[in-house]
Design an enzyme around this catalytic site. Structure first.
Site, short mmCIF file in Angstrom:
data_model
loop_
_atom_site.label_atom_id
_atom_site.label_comp_id
_atom_site.label_asym_id
_atom_site.label_seq_id
_atom_site.Cartn_x
_atom_site.Cartn_y
_atom_site.Cartn_z
N ARG A 1 -0.39 6.76 -7.17
CA ARG A 1 -1.79 6.41 -6.96
C ARG A 1 -1.94 6.09 -5.47
O ARG A 1 -1.05 5.48 -4.87
CB ARG A 1 -2.18 5.15 -7.76
CG ARG A 1 -2.41 5.38 -9.23
CD ARG A 1 -3.66 6.22 -9.49
NE ARG A 1 -3.91 6.41 -10.91
CZ ARG A 1 -3.41 7.41 -11.64
NH1 ARG A 1 -2.62 8.31 -11.09
NH2 ARG A 1 -3.72 7.52 -12.91
N GLU B 1 -10.64 8.39 -3.42
CA GLU B 1 -10.78 9.74 -3.95
C GLU B 1 -12.19 9.93 -4.49
O GLU B 1 -12.70 9.01 -5.12
CB GLU B 1 -9.75 9.98 -5.07
CG GLU B 1 -8.33 9.98 -4.53
CD GLU B 1 -7.26 10.16 -5.63
OE1 GLU B 1 -7.63 10.40 -6.79
OE2 GLU B 1 -6.07 10.07 -5.29
N HIS C 1 -5.09 15.39 -6.20
CA HIS C 1 -4.71 14.66 -7.42
C HIS C 1 -4.58 15.64 -8.60
O HIS C 1 -5.31 15.55 -9.59
CB HIS C 1 -5.74 13.56 -7.72
CG HIS C 1 -5.19 12.49 -8.64
ND1 HIS C 1 -5.57 11.17 -8.56
CD2 HIS C 1 -4.30 12.55 -9.66
CE1 HIS C 1 -4.94 10.47 -9.49
NE2 HIS C 1 -4.15 11.29 -10.17
C1 GLV Z 1 -2.91 11.22 -13.47
O1 GLV Z 1 -2.89 10.78 -12.35
C2 GLV Z 1 -2.56 10.46 -14.64
O2 GLV Z 1 -2.44 9.24 -14.57
O3 GLV Z 1 -2.41 11.09 -15.69
#
Ligand code: GLV
Ligand code: GLV
Length: 324
Positions: A235, A264, A283
């Protein structure tokens, strides 16, 4: 009467079909994110919510008197206010296991891409700048380099497996030591600061929590080798991005591969986007068709269980006691 549920984004048809059998449901089908007022109105009488990134806050839960379950279409659940959900007795579920290999593939893609400068050199070829035998094209070897994995959970383990095939020397740091994996995968436990000092690639794969917020900051980047690369597939908020930018500018690390950002969607003026030694993707760790479908189906199963009085298979650990 079927329980009412709301779904904040379009989902694959198998997942929708499953939900339709057990629930009275509505889906926000538009491309733009659902406006907050509309969401609050939609969830006012909903017993279940299916969402890939909805923030479940104290304020939100004040508008959801009937809510029994929030089913997250993601493995990370840093969007949940766990304390508030616990207080209100709202279950939270996520989608572990099905995405581990897919995220690990991407992590390795970032390692190889940044070390061998693939996107940068792709541009060379495409603009007609073919130059052979020039040291300006040189990259860094991945094989036999040391990889420091911070966070040896399921995904960390899958990354370590891939590293074995590259003959890498794998170090790891984890809150709890994973002796079970050390021999099996030939990985070595290392204190956090030693891992930073010794690794040629530092890879972050921890969930975002109060403890991991800004885990990587100025001090940590300074400890890394000037020849080392930083990879983040966890993250964005686990990294103090201003410190990362400063470290890259000062040459205290060589480059970075990033799937996640502090904000983001990433701001188009973010300096990371104009650095040649930084590779970015939006992401997409789990974003293959097969995996995203599997995640949606798992999330649908959790949702249906939660609103039909069954035990959802993937309740997040912090809320499991709610069903005991
Ligand atoms: C993506 O970042 C997730 O947490 O699945
Ligand atoms: C995520 O599922 C992890 O445990 O790394």
């Amino acid at each position: 009467m079927k329980p009412k549920v709301f779904i904040t984004n379009p989902i694959p048809s198998e997942a929708e079909e499953l939900i339709s059998r057990y629930c009275d449901y509505e889906i926000w089908e538009k491309d733009e994110e659902i406006p907050k007022e509309v969401l609050l109105q939609k969830v006012a009488d909903a017993e279940g919510l299916l969402t890939p990134k909805g923030k479940i806050t104290r304020e939100f839960l004040q508008h959801t008197p009937k809510l029994k379950i929030v089913s997250n279409i993601a493995v990370g659940y840093d969007t949940f206010d766990l304390k508030e959900m616990e207080e209100k007795g709202v279950l939270g579920t996520h989608t572990p296991f099905v995405l581990d290999d897919t995220v690990a593939d991407l992590a390795f893609g970032l390692i190889v891409s940044v070390a061998r400068r693939i996107p940068e050199l792709d541009q060379y070829v495409k603009v007609g700048k073919w130059i052979e035998n020039s040291d300006t094209l040189f990259g860094t070897d991945v094989h036999h380099a040391s990889l420091g994995i911070i966070g040896m959970g399921r995904i960390g383990e899958k990354i370590a497996r891939r590293a074995l095939g590259f003959d890498m020397n794998v170090l790891y740091y984890n809150r709890s030591r994973r002796r079970d994996l050390e021999e099996k995968l030939n990985i070595k436990y290392c204190e956090f600061t030693n891992l930073l000092k010794e690794s040629d690639f530092v890879l972050l794969m921890v969930p975002l929590t109060n403890e991991t917020y800004h885990l990587m900051g100025e001090e940590q980047f300074q400890l890394m080798k000037p020849s080392a690369y930083f990879i983040n597939c966890s993250r964005g908020e686990t990294v103090d991005e201003a410190s990362l930018i400063a470290a890259l500018r000062q040459g205290s690390i060589r480059g970075a591969g990033l799937d996640v950002f502090e904000v983001e969607p990433v701001d188009k003026n973010n300096p990371l986007l104009t650095m040649e030694n930084v590779i970015t993707v939006p992401h997409i760790g789990s974003a293959t068709k097969k995996t995203r479908h599997a995640m949606a189906l798992k999330a649908a199963e959790n949702l249906v269980a939660g609103v039909t009085g069954k035990i959802p298979p993937n309740i997040v650990p912090e809320l499991r006691h709610l069903i005991q």
